[in-house]
Scaffold this motif. Structure first.
Motif, PDB file in Angstrom:
ATOM      1  N   HIS A 271      12.356  -7.191   6.585  1.00  0.00           N
ATOM      2  CA  HIS A 271      11.797  -6.094   7.718  1.00  0.00           C
ATOM      3  C   HIS A 271      12.288  -4.859   7.769  1.00  0.00           C
ATOM      4  O   HIS A 271      13.671  -4.544   7.510  1.00  0.00           O
ATOM      5  CB  HIS A 271      12.228  -6.784   9.040  1.00  0.00           C
ATOM      6  N   LEU A 272      11.623  -3.719   7.800  1.00  0.00           N
ATOM      7  CA  LEU A 272      12.084  -2.336   7.704  1.00  0.00           C
ATOM      8  C   LEU A 272      12.025  -1.703   8.991  1.00  0.00           C
ATOM      9  O   LEU A 272      10.923  -1.874   9.909  1.00  0.00           O
ATOM     10  CB  LEU A 272      11.046  -1.429   6.592  1.00  0.00           C
ATOM     11  N   PHE A 273      12.933  -1.016   9.427  1.00  0.00           N
ATOM     12  CA  PHE A 273      13.177  -0.272  10.737  1.00  0.00           C
ATOM     13  C   PHE A 273      13.146   1.406  10.236  1.00  0.00           C
ATOM     14  O   PHE A 273      14.200   1.730   9.728  1.00  0.00           O
ATOM     15  CB  PHE A 273      14.191  -0.708  11.543  1.00  0.00           C
ATOM     16  N   LEU A 274      12.358   1.911  10.765  1.00  0.00           N
ATOM     17  CA  LEU A 274      12.500   3.513  10.677  1.00  0.00           C
ATOM     18  C   LEU A 274      12.812   4.008  12.098  1.00  0.00           C
ATOM     19  O   LEU A 274      12.216   3.925  13.139  1.00  0.00           O
ATOM     20  CB  LEU A 274      11.237   4.407  10.241  1.00  0.00           C
ATOM     21  N   GLN A 275      14.021   4.831  12.285  1.00  0.00           N
ATOM     22  CA  GLN A 275      14.401   5.313  13.499  1.00  0.00           C
ATOM     23  C   GLN A 275      14.473   4.176  14.671  1.00  0.00           C
ATOM     24  O   GLN A 275      13.967   4.313  15.472  1.00  0.00           O
ATOM     25  CB  GLN A 275      13.350   6.578  14.033  1.00  0.00           C
ATOM     26  N   ASP A 276      14.715   3.117  14.130  1.00  0.00           N
ATOM     27  CA  ASP A 276      14.981   1.862  14.999  1.00  0.00           C
ATOM     28  C   ASP A 276      13.777   1.203  15.254  1.00  0.00           C
ATOM     29  O   ASP A 276      13.746   0.284  16.205  1.00  0.00           O
ATOM     30  CB  ASP A 276      15.834   2.204  16.374  1.00  0.00           C
ATOM     31  N   GLU A 277      12.384   1.515  15.091  1.00  0.00           N
ATOM     32  CA  GLU A 277      11.439   0.750  15.360  1.00  0.00           C
ATOM     33  C   GLU A 277      10.965  -0.050  14.255  1.00  0.00           C
ATOM     34  O   GLU A 277      10.774   0.612  12.878  1.00  0.00           O
ATOM     35  CB  GLU A 277      10.305   2.089  15.420  1.00  0.00           C
ATOM     36  N   ASN A 278      10.334  -1.289  14.421  1.00  0.00           N
ATOM     37  CA  ASN A 278       9.901  -2.152  13.379  1.00  0.00           C
ATOM     38  C   ASN A 278       8.645  -1.502  12.826  1.00  0.00           C
ATOM     39  O   ASN A 278       7.595  -1.380  13.445  1.00  0.00           O
ATOM     40  CB  ASN A 278       9.743  -3.388  13.817  1.00  0.00           C
ATOM     41  N   VAL A 279       8.760  -0.994  11.330  1.00  0.00           N
ATOM     42  CA  VAL A 279       7.343  -0.806  10.883  1.00  0.00           C
ATOM     43  C   VAL A 279       6.872  -1.794   9.877  1.00  0.00           C
ATOM     44  O   VAL A 279       5.832  -1.381   9.261  1.00  0.00           O
ATOM     45  CB  VAL A 279       7.790   0.569  10.125  1.00  0.00           C
ATOM     46  N   GLY A 280       7.366  -2.762   9.794  1.00  0.00           N
ATOM     47  CA  GLY A 280       6.711  -3.927   9.024  1.00  0.00           C
ATOM     48  C   GLY A 280       7.704  -4.833   8.309  1.00  0.00           C
ATOM     49  O   GLY A 280       8.786  -4.583   8.321  1.00  0.00           O
ATOM     50  N   HIS A 281       6.864  -5.916   7.750  1.00  0.00           N
ATOM     51  CA  HIS A 281       7.680  -6.771   7.021  1.00  0.00           C
ATOM     52  C   HIS A 281       7.079  -6.416   5.535  1.00  0.00           C
ATOM     53  O   HIS A 281       6.065  -6.522   5.108  1.00  0.00           O
ATOM     54  CB  HIS A 281       7.114  -8.298   7.105  1.00  0.00           C
ATOM     55  N   TYR A 282       8.132  -6.238   4.559  1.00  0.00           N
ATOM     56  CA  TYR A 282       7.951  -5.751   3.474  1.00  0.00           C
ATOM     57  C   TYR A 282       8.363  -6.737   2.265  1.00  0.00           C
ATOM     58  O   TYR A 282       9.215  -7.422   2.490  1.00  0.00           O
ATOM     59  CB  TYR A 282       8.950  -4.231   2.830  1.00  0.00           C
ATOM     60  N   HIS A 283       7.564  -6.819   0.930  1.00  0.00           N
ATOM     61  CA  HIS A 283       7.908  -7.926   0.105  1.00  0.00           C
ATOM     62  C   HIS A 283       7.625  -7.069  -1.276  1.00  0.00           C
ATOM     63  O   HIS A 283       6.503  -6.669  -1.486  1.00  0.00           O
ATOM     64  CB  HIS A 283       7.162  -9.048   0.003  1.00  0.00           C
ATOM     65  N   LEU A 284       8.633  -6.788  -1.886  1.00  0.00           N
ATOM     66  CA  LEU A 284       8.812  -6.116  -3.262  1.00  0.00           C
ATOM     67  C   LEU A 284       8.849  -6.900  -4.513  1.00  0.00           C
ATOM     68  O   LEU A 284      10.007  -7.916  -4.269  1.00  0.00           O
ATOM     69  CB  LEU A 284       9.939  -5.081  -3.328  1.00  0.00           C
ATOM     70  N   THR A 285       8.157  -6.938  -5.299  1.00  0.00           N
ATOM     71  CA  THR A 285       8.164  -7.739  -6.570  1.00  0.00           C
ATOM     72  C   THR A 285       8.237  -6.766  -7.680  1.00  0.00           C
ATOM     73  O   THR A 285       7.286  -6.014  -7.952  1.00  0.00           O
ATOM     74  CB  THR A 285       6.944  -8.742  -6.607  1.00  0.00           C
ATOM     75  N   LEU A 286       9.510  -6.524  -8.669  1.00  0.00           N
ATOM     76  CA  LEU A 286       9.512  -5.617  -9.637  1.00  0.00           C
ATOM     77  C   LEU A 286       9.517  -6.762 -10.768  1.00  0.00           C
ATOM     78  O   LEU A 286      10.526  -7.484 -11.004  1.00  0.00           O
ATOM     79  CB  LEU A 286      10.682  -4.795  -9.400  1.00  0.00           C
ATOM     80  N   THR A 287       8.651  -6.446 -11.685  1.00  0.00           N
ATOM     81  CA  THR A 287       8.680  -7.376 -13.035  1.00  0.00           C
ATOM     82  C   THR A 287       8.646  -6.434 -13.890  1.00  0.00           C
ATOM     83  O   THR A 287       8.101  -5.325 -14.076  1.00  0.00           O
ATOM     84  CB  THR A 287       7.314  -7.985 -12.856  1.00  0.00           C
ATOM     85  N   VAL A 288       9.744  -6.694 -14.967  1.00  0.00           N
ATOM     86  CA  VAL A 288       9.815  -6.108 -16.039  1.00  0.00           C
ATOM     87  C   VAL A 288       9.615  -6.894 -17.339  1.00  0.00           C
ATOM     88  O   VAL A 288      10.143  -8.175 -17.451  1.00  0.00           O
ATOM     89  CB  VAL A 288      11.455  -5.340 -16.390  1.00  0.00           C
ATOM     90  N   LYS A 289       9.138  -6.256 -18.333  1.00  0.00           N
ATOM     91  CA  LYS A 289       8.732  -6.890 -19.522  1.00  0.00           C
ATOM     92  C   LYS A 289       9.186  -5.810 -20.859  1.00  0.00           C
ATOM     93  O   LYS A 289       8.735  -4.860 -20.711  1.00  0.00           O
ATOM     94  CB  LYS A 289       7.205  -7.162 -19.767  1.00  0.00           C
ATOM     95  N   GLU A 290      10.010  -6.682 -21.728  1.00  0.00           N
ATOM     96  CA  GLU A 290      10.267  -5.975 -22.915  1.00  0.00           C
ATOM     97  C   GLU A 290       9.040  -5.313 -23.660  1.00  0.00           C
ATOM     98  O   GLU A 290       8.110  -6.205 -23.875  1.00  0.00           O
ATOM     99  CB  GLU A 290      11.095  -6.627 -23.932  1.00  0.00           C
ATOM    100  N   GLU A 291       9.010  -4.184 -24.178  1.00  0.00           N
ATOM    101  CA  GLU A 291       7.952  -3.579 -24.913  1.00  0.00           C
ATOM    102  C   GLU A 291       7.895  -4.552 -26.177  1.00  0.00           C
ATOM    103  O   GLU A 291       6.873  -4.468 -26.736  1.00  0.00           O
ATOM    104  CB  GLU A 291       8.165  -2.136 -25.096  1.00  0.00           C
TER     105      GLU A 291
END
Length: 150
Positions: free
Chosen positions: A127-147
């Protein structure tokens, strides 16, 4: 002849998927670029450059040590944020528009390795809060693959 691969940064394709849920809205963002993957004794690092239209570039470093993820962004945007499961962590977000205090409450943090596809996936849900305000639920997926699949 033995070749040591442990401390060498590998060139990788980077795919970052971001899902943002706020009230009834859902936004999906995807970035595909190239970067490096570097396994060190105590942490894994992924580095890549994001080109922002009319704003220059952002150098991003993701550090994962098995229990925490740290994302550092420099360039057009400056940000440093730590993600730790069950914890609320403080950070800031600096852009040409000013500085915002941010905090995150990390819900989940995962790292998987698929040796068959030569991919590694790092994900964080918070959950991300900007200036103490809830601005949403974030889900980051970082996929790396060798070239080079060698």
């Amino acid at each position: 002849m033995t070749e040591e691969k442990g401390n060498t940064a590998k060139e990788v394709m980077v795919r970052l998927k971001t899902r943002i849920e706020h009230e009834d809205d859902v936004e999906n963002i995807e970035l595909v670029t190239f970067g490096t993957l570097h396994h060190m004794p105590n942490a894994t690092y992924v580095r890549y450059i994001e080109h922002v239209e009319n704003n220059g570039k952002i150098n991003t470093t993701v550090k994962y040590d098995g229990s925490e993820m740290l994302i550092i962004r420099t360039g057009a945007v400056k940000m440093k944020q730590l993600y730790k499961i069950g914890s609320i962590t403080e950070g800031s977000y600096d852009s040409i528009h000013g500085t915002l205090d941010l905090s995150t409450h990390t819900i989940a943090l995962n790292h998987t390795v698929n040796k068959e596809t030569n991919e590694e996936e790092f994900s964080v849900s918070y959950h991300l809060f900007l200036q103490d305000e809830n601005v949403g639920h974030y889900h980051l997926t970082l996929t790396v693959k060798e070239e080079n699949n060698q």
